[in-house]
Write a protein that holds these residues in place. Sequence first.
Motif, PDB file in Angstrom:
ATOM      1  N   THR A 106      37.650  44.657  20.613  1.00 50.45           N
ATOM      2  CA  THR A 106      37.581  46.209  19.363  1.00 50.45           C
ATOM      3  C   THR A 106      38.013  45.876  17.718  1.00 50.45           C
ATOM      4  OG1 THR A 106      40.206  46.615  19.711  1.00 50.45           O
ATOM      5  CG2 THR A 106      38.078  47.344  21.418  1.00 50.45           C
ATOM      6  N   TYR A 107      38.695  44.975  17.340  1.00 52.67           N
ATOM      7  CA  TYR A 107      38.573  44.641  16.204  1.00 52.67           C
ATOM      8  C   TYR A 107      37.608  43.658  15.852  1.00 52.67           C
ATOM      9  CZ  TYR A 107      41.148  44.056  11.777  1.00 52.67           C
ATOM     10  OH  TYR A 107      41.570  44.210  10.714  1.00 52.67           O
ATOM     11  N   THR A 108      36.871  43.084  16.544  1.00 52.37           N
ATOM     12  CA  THR A 108      35.725  42.360  15.653  1.00 52.37           C
ATOM     13  C   THR A 108      34.531  43.143  15.946  1.00 52.37           C
ATOM     14  OG1 THR A 108      36.393  40.357  16.600  1.00 52.37           O
ATOM     15  CG2 THR A 108      34.672  40.307  16.271  1.00 52.37           C
ATOM     16  N   ILE A 109      34.542  44.243  16.421  1.00 53.15           N
ATOM     17  CA  ILE A 109      33.159  45.106  17.126  1.00 53.15           C
ATOM     18  C   ILE A 109      33.408  46.113  16.099  1.00 53.15           C
ATOM     19  CG2 ILE A 109      31.123  46.163  18.649  1.00 53.15           C
ATOM     20  CD1 ILE A 109      31.289  42.899  18.236  1.00 53.15           C
ATOM     21  N   PHE A 110      34.493  46.757  17.035  1.00 57.08           N
ATOM     22  CA  PHE A 110      35.046  48.711  15.398  1.00 57.08           C
ATOM     23  C   PHE A 110      35.799  48.405  15.215  1.00 57.08           C
ATOM     24  CE2 PHE A 110      33.626  48.664  20.472  1.00 57.08           C
ATOM     25  CZ  PHE A 110      32.649  49.216  20.248  1.00 57.08           C
ATOM     26  N   LYS A 111      36.145  47.287  14.317  1.00 56.13           N
ATOM     27  CA  LYS A 111      37.263  47.168  13.604  1.00 56.13           C
ATOM     28  C   LYS A 111      38.979  48.206  13.362  1.00 56.13           C
ATOM     29  CE  LYS A 111      34.911  44.704  10.890  1.00 56.13           C
ATOM     30  NZ  LYS A 111      34.483  43.216  11.204  1.00 56.13           N
TER      31      LYS A 111
END
Length: 751
Positions: free
Chosen positions: A103-108
């Motif tokens: 989630t952090y990599t794709i959606f920040k």
Amino acid sequence: MENWKKLIVYTTFVSYFYIFMEWLFFVTKPSFMSGMSIGEKLTVLLVSGGGVALTFVFPVLVLMGIYSLLRRYRHSRFIFYLAILLPALLLSILMLIMVDNFTYTIFKFGIVTSVGVWRGAYGIFFLCLLWMSIRWALRFVQMSLRVEGILMFASLMLVSLSFLLALEQFITRRTWDGRELAITLRDRPHILLIGSDGVNAENMSVYGYERPTTPFLEEFANSALVAENAFSNWGTSAGSTISMLTGKTPFETQVYKVPDILTGVNAYQHLPGILRRYGYYAVQLGVLDYVDAYAMNLQDAFDVVNGRMIDQNPFLQEARKLGMGDATYFIARLFERASDRLLHIFYFRDMVNPLEQVTTAGQGIAQSDAQKIETVIQLLENTNQPVFIHVHLMGTHGPRFSPPRQVFSEGKEQDQEWMPDFYDDAILAFDSYLKEVYDYLVASGMLDNTIIVIYSDHGMGYQTQRVPLLIRFPAGVHKGRVKNNVQNLDIAPTILDYLGIPVPSWMQGYSLLDGEPPQDRLLVIGQVLETRSIVQCENWYRFDSNVRVWLIGEIRGHTLPCHSVPKDESEIPPEILSYFDNIYGMRNDFTDHPLFYFVDFGLVTRANLARTVILFTRDKDTPLPLAKGIFADVPLDDFYAPSIEYAYLHGMLESCSTSPLSFCPERNATRQETAVFLLRGLLGSDYVPPPAVGVFADVPIQSPYAPWIEELYRLGITSGCSLKPLKFCPESPLLPGHLQVFLARIFAIGQ
């Protein structure tokens, strides 16, 4: 007992699976393993897997023993469920981290960005994962397996291979350890290594600056060894700090920036490790991840790093003794990744985003500068052994500054980046912190039993220029001035030399107690691996391998000139040519490209900017027209006069005043006027950009520079100074590093 055997196998494979998935995450992105060979990466994987498997299988075996003794009791089954919780916990943590990474990599967004009830939502999600993992574990141990023997054998082989690799590292490490060093106190002096981030010597009154930015250091210098011309060895905090602590260049340690780490023998060869073996209690007060011995993998270095005492963890201590080396670092990082998230989602502790610590002008740091200084004094008050304290302050870290007291910036608002008045106030605050420590040493009677080293990791804005280096030894011995070039690499050998400790052959620096270093020594400096600089005497040399252009200039404020600035390639010293030829293999190309340069590594002046006009004339063999003396403040015999007049007449740079016509050659060039210069140089003196449409939040559409700045952005020559919102910082002073990026990109377009 069959279920117990299956549980042991299951726990072993879950441990290796956990390590493998985390290893895969680190190995497929820029990380501390980026510089490792395939064999080293696989060793980390297997040794770490064995360590985690041992950690979780051992308590399962203990619980199995307890169960065998209590199996006849009614509630003994509870012990089995307790054992199942161990692999289930490990698996649920892994799944939580994998979801968070995604989630952090794709959606920040992720755990680190969660606040309020969302933290609790993650906590509930984790409990659901734990329940699911327990059910999976129960299902496995209750299955009828025909390959149970094969699985047992495979798990045994994995653990055995991990043990053999750890044993090999243990045997190898015994040759690194330097145990022959005697452990003794013998009234060793305390050592304080105190620095501040990004400090220019030329902005310090102790080095002749017109403003009284360092009144304390002016007095301090009377009893100290002062390096008049000192340089850091890298343009980032991580690379520079590791170089200073190890006495090795970044090219030797392979640590240039976060997330690079020390590996192999380099992890054990450093100043704090030597001092600890001589009885020192070592503490580092820096910045999480960026100036952090644990993050950089200095093994057996500091007792405490940024408030953490990982070395006090019995498991990690024993793991290092057993030779797990880089695997120990990897396990420590995984422990931090897991504990930070779990403590955050269950509201025990806020998870810290390390990037914010170095991008928020001295805010968001684990400890403020004032707190770090207070900690230093507390450590000195409570010690019963010699201490080595490395302190890295952040108040001078730009591009914006938050000085505790406004003196030079009184009544002003910080509405631009790198504002000199605020920067000078930040240096004044650094000076006051140093005085606070010094006054305590005097009052406590410790001054003449303390070595004080004052340094900076690099110049302002990560640029390579003169930085402060002052060393006061007990009773003020060895005081004086060192005029020849020195580097932060020299700090560790100098300290060891004073203590009478043999300087290891792997330290590449020079003890300043041996007198002046060689006058023509070459100092290799850089900021990124592709761009290296050589400092010799008062000159700096850089050959940009991307655009294949020389950048050569004189270091402003240098106190012992011994070479004139080369006016063309034929005057470049042969040792400089030889160095770059060995690095790039381009000797035949060195004289095929134009020469241009700045006067120094500080801010680019308008005269410096005009001088780069040579790059755009392309034909270096055709001299610029002679100056006619059109500017009142640019004499005819000024070296820059032809370049200045050429740039003005071809519409690249404007005058600064019309009555009389003046150029203001020493004024700092701004980013906005550079846009005009670059585009006119690339596209011709008659070029006019299309109208502005309002791209940058800080560049009004009615600004005369707006069309030029937006065209520079459209061509991909600049990406601005800030992305959210998109800004250009038009009135901010131009730094050489920024200009070099602009030139590299515009030069590529011109080809």
